[in-house]
Design a protein around this motif. Structure first.
Motif, PDB file in Angstrom:
ATOM      1  N   LYS A 126      -0.387  -5.991   9.366  1.00 42.98           N
ATOM      2  CA  LYS A 126      -1.096  -4.756   8.990  1.00 42.98           C
ATOM      3  C   LYS A 126      -2.101  -4.952   7.927  1.00 42.98           C
ATOM      4  CE  LYS A 126       2.389  -1.751  10.492  1.00 42.98           C
ATOM      5  NZ  LYS A 126       3.445  -0.533  10.091  1.00 42.98           N
ATOM      6  N   VAL A 127      -1.604  -5.481   6.966  1.00 38.42           N
ATOM      7  CA  VAL A 127      -2.365  -6.031   5.796  1.00 38.42           C
ATOM      8  C   VAL A 127      -3.861  -6.934   6.013  1.00 38.42           C
ATOM      9  CG1 VAL A 127      -2.633  -7.116   3.666  1.00 38.42           C
ATOM     10  CG2 VAL A 127      -0.591  -5.984   4.127  1.00 38.42           C
ATOM     11  N   ILE A 128      -3.491  -7.734   7.122  1.00 36.56           N
ATOM     12  CA  ILE A 128      -4.564  -8.598   7.491  1.00 36.56           C
ATOM     13  C   ILE A 128      -5.594  -7.818   8.301  1.00 36.56           C
ATOM     14  CG2 ILE A 128      -5.307 -10.529   9.182  1.00 36.56           C
ATOM     15  CD1 ILE A 128      -2.781 -11.892   8.484  1.00 36.56           C
ATOM     16  N   ALA A 129      -5.242  -7.051   9.180  1.00 38.39           N
ATOM     17  CA  ALA A 129      -6.067  -5.865  10.017  1.00 38.39           C
ATOM     18  C   ALA A 129      -6.880  -5.123   9.042  1.00 38.39           C
ATOM     19  CB  ALA A 129      -5.399  -5.061  10.930  1.00 38.39           C
ATOM     20  N   SER A 130      -6.224  -4.523   7.836  1.00 39.25           N
ATOM     21  CA  SER A 130      -6.932  -3.655   6.971  1.00 39.25           C
ATOM     22  C   SER A 130      -7.927  -4.470   6.268  1.00 39.25           C
ATOM     23  CB  SER A 130      -5.839  -3.165   6.015  1.00 39.25           C
ATOM     24  OG  SER A 130      -5.282  -3.988   5.012  1.00 39.25           O
TER      25      SER A 130
END
Length: 640
Positions: A608-612
């Motif tokens: 999720k952090v990477i996508a954000s």
């Protein structure tokens, strides 16, 4: 653009320098001289009419005639022969003598000197000599013996009014150069007397002196000051010829000599005093015929002059300039060498050069083409090699600079990626293990106040401490794997890196499912540190997703039979999907107690952090209706 301009100027100077150097080095090669001679001999038969001027008549003396006359009577009979020609109306007689007729100065009987005294204005005495172009004056031996003098030994006439030289060198029988006396004639030269070497006399050639006397009553004769190339009118026997015996016998043919220039000489090729030379037609001709060809060239103005050296140098340097630019454009533009027009330029240049040489020859100028052509070829090779080495050196330097620049970009991306990973690890530890540690400490504090429950509630606290230790080790292991380098597999492209990672997992038997790769190359901005950093994150996203498949969907932990990995791009929108067809098995009680120590959910949080952090990044985690899971990452390929 600046580099191209620099190399264009460099190529220009290389062309000029190499052309000048090669012209100097090649100019004196015997092969060059022989090829120029071959060129001249091939052009001679096609330049002018082969009909010689009728004003020239040869009177030849054979070896048989000399034997018949006898050694002591030869000068007397020879003078009678010349006297007969003059009495028959000959305008000018050119006399070639035998060297053995030279006598001592105290000899009172000198019929040739007496003949010259009577007809000095109509006689030319030939003085044999080597090439008159030598820097030191030639000696005329004792030919002054044949010049009439007073009782006190002073000449009655200036020597230059009687003596005319004729050049001859032994190599003329097989000439090797265009400058041989068999092809080139000097019209004036400097000579010294045999008794007084300090006295230098300038003489005309025998042909030029005869022509001056022949045109004494006509318009002044204009002659070039430099050596000329002789025009040959044909093989031996071209000119009108009389035999000496016929003239002495007062035959009917004697009428042919009236108002003509008569050249008297020896015709036997076996006699070394004949001074035979090889003509452009391949046959030996006596010196008297060579004099006739030279005289005819001057009489008709059909002689040739070699183009001045300075003009030849200008042509060579000009060709060097054109060659340098031609090689330059071909070297820096490989496509140009495949075009017909690129090769049309040298073809037209070569054809034009040969055409100009033919036109100049028709106008009386001989332009040697061998040296310019060989200089051009050597210059082409030299300039090409220099440009090849120089451009290669520049390309290597540019590549090294590009490598250093890319390395700097990669290091920037790697450092940023490492900093980001450390921040994520710190955040994970703060939000996970540290929070759990706080809860454990709170619970231990509560157990301290409640002694009765301490024994029964101690096991969960121990489980939590063990779980906390596992999480900390997991985060420390991640921190240990952080490097300051870009993943090597990704340098060839994101799709290549993912494919390579899948293959390694298959080879190591970590991934036993059937893999269906649908990886398309995407547009990756070159030399962009933001993209390099983002690519590492996307790669980590893929690896985390595939690890989840291995841990939760691959047997014995799940029922999946295959996993599909796809990467695609439409316009600027990119998508990465990892999908499997299996379900997670329900754990037994023993497994539940074991898994309670290995739970975490940090992988999902990392994705999720990477996508954000990606441009318009989006993360989806979907359970499929027929079983299985799909993890999808999408982003816009915009990195500025």
């Amino acid at each position: 653009m600046a580099l191209r301009k620099t190399w264009q100027i460099t190529a220009l100077w290389l062309g000029i320098g190499w052309s000048f150097l090669w012209s100097v080095l090649l100019s004196e090669l015997p092969l060059i001289q022989q090829l120029d001679l071959w060129q001249y001999d091939r052009l001679i038969p096609y330049a002018h009419s082969r009909t010689p001027p009728p004003e020239i008549v040869l009177v030849t003396i054979s070896q048989t005639d000399l034997k018949t006359w006898g050694l002591t009577n030869q000068p007397t009979i020879y003078s009678n022969l010349v006297n007969r020609l003059l009495d028959s109306g000959a305008a000018v007689v050119v006399m070639n003598l035998q060297p053995n007729w030279l006598q001592t100065s105290d000899h009172t009987d000198n019929p040739i000197a007496t003949l010259i005294q009577r007809h000095s204005d109509r006689i030319v005495l030939v003085l044999p000599t080597t090439s008159a172009t030598q820097p030191n004056p030639n000696e005329w031996r004792s030919y002054e013996y044949f010049l009439p003098a007073t009782d006190k030994g002073k000449p009655l006439f200036p020597p230059q009014s009687i003596l005319g030289f004729a050049e001859y060198e032994p190599e003329a029988k097989n000439p090797q150069s265009i400058r041989s006396t068999a092809r080139q004639a000097s019209l004036s030269g400097h000579f010294t007397l045999s008794q007084n070497f300090d006295r230098i006399q300038t003489l005309d050639s025998a042909a030029l002196l005869a022509l001056k006397k022949f045109q004494l009553q006509k318009q002044p004769l204009r002659t070039p000051q430099t050596p000329i190339q002789i025009h040959f009118w044909g093989a031996t026997g071209t000119f009108s010829t009389l035999e000496a015996q016929s003239v002495l016998s007062n035959g009917a043919s004697i009428a042919k000599v009236r108002n003509k220039i008569i050249l008297v000489g020896f015709s036997d090729m076996n006699n070394p005093d004949t001074f035979a030379i090889r003509s452009p037609f391949g046959k030996l001709i006596p010196a008297v015929e060579l004099q006739a060809n030279l005289l005819a060239s001057l009489l008709t103005g059909s002689f040739y002059q070699t183009v001045p050296n300075w003009l030849q140098k200008v042509l060579v340097l000009l060709s060097g300039v054109l060659i340098s630019q031609w090689v330059f454009f071909g070297k820096l533009n490989n496509r140009a060498r495949k075009e017909y027009w690129y090769w049309l330029y040298p073809t037209l240049g070569l054809s034009g050069f040969i055409f100009i040489s033919l036109v100049l020859f028709g106008q009386g100028w001989f332009l040697p083409v061998t040296l310019p052509l060989l200089t051009c070829m050597a210059t082409i090779a030299s300039v090409f090699i220099c440009l090849l080495l120089g451009v290669q050196k520049d390309l290597i330097e540019q590549q090294q600079c590009e490598i250093d620049r890319l390395r700097s970009i990669e290091q920037t991306a790697a450092i940023s990626q490492a900093r980001k990973m450390l921040h994520r690890i710190a955040a994970n530890i703060h939000e996970g293990p540290l929070q759990e540690l706080k809860l454990i400490m709170d619970r231990l504090e509560m157990l301290q106040f409640n002694k009765e429950e301490e024994a029964s509630n101690l096991d969960p606290v121990l489980d939590q401490l063990e779980d906390l230790g596992y999480h900390l080790r997991e985060q420390l292991e991640v921190a240990r794997t952080i490097t300051l380098e870009i993943t090597p597999e990704l340098k060839a492209g994101l799709d290549i890196g993912i494919k390579a990672k899948l293959q390694r997992l298959i080879n190591s038997r970590e991934l036993t499912l059937k893999v269906i790769p649908q990886l398309q190359p995407i547009e990756e901005p070159e030399s962009n540190s933001l993209w390099l950093e983002a690519r590492e994150d996307i790669y980590h996203f893929f690896y985390e997703a595939i690890c989840n498949v291995i841990r939760h969907a691959q047997p014995p932990y799940g029922t999946a039979t295959q996993v599909q990995v796809s990467l695609s791009q439409q316009n600027q929108h990119c998508t990465l999907i990892i999908e499997n067809d299996g379900a997670k098995l329900e754990p037994s009680n023993f497994e539940l107690s074991t898994m309670s120590r290995t739970r975490g959910g940090y992988g999902m949080k990392l994705m999720k952090v990477i996508a954000s952090e990606l441009p318009q990044g989006n993360f989806e985690y979907v359970t499929l209706p027929k079983g299985g899971m799909r993890v999808k990452l999408s982003w816009h390929q915009i990195f500025n």
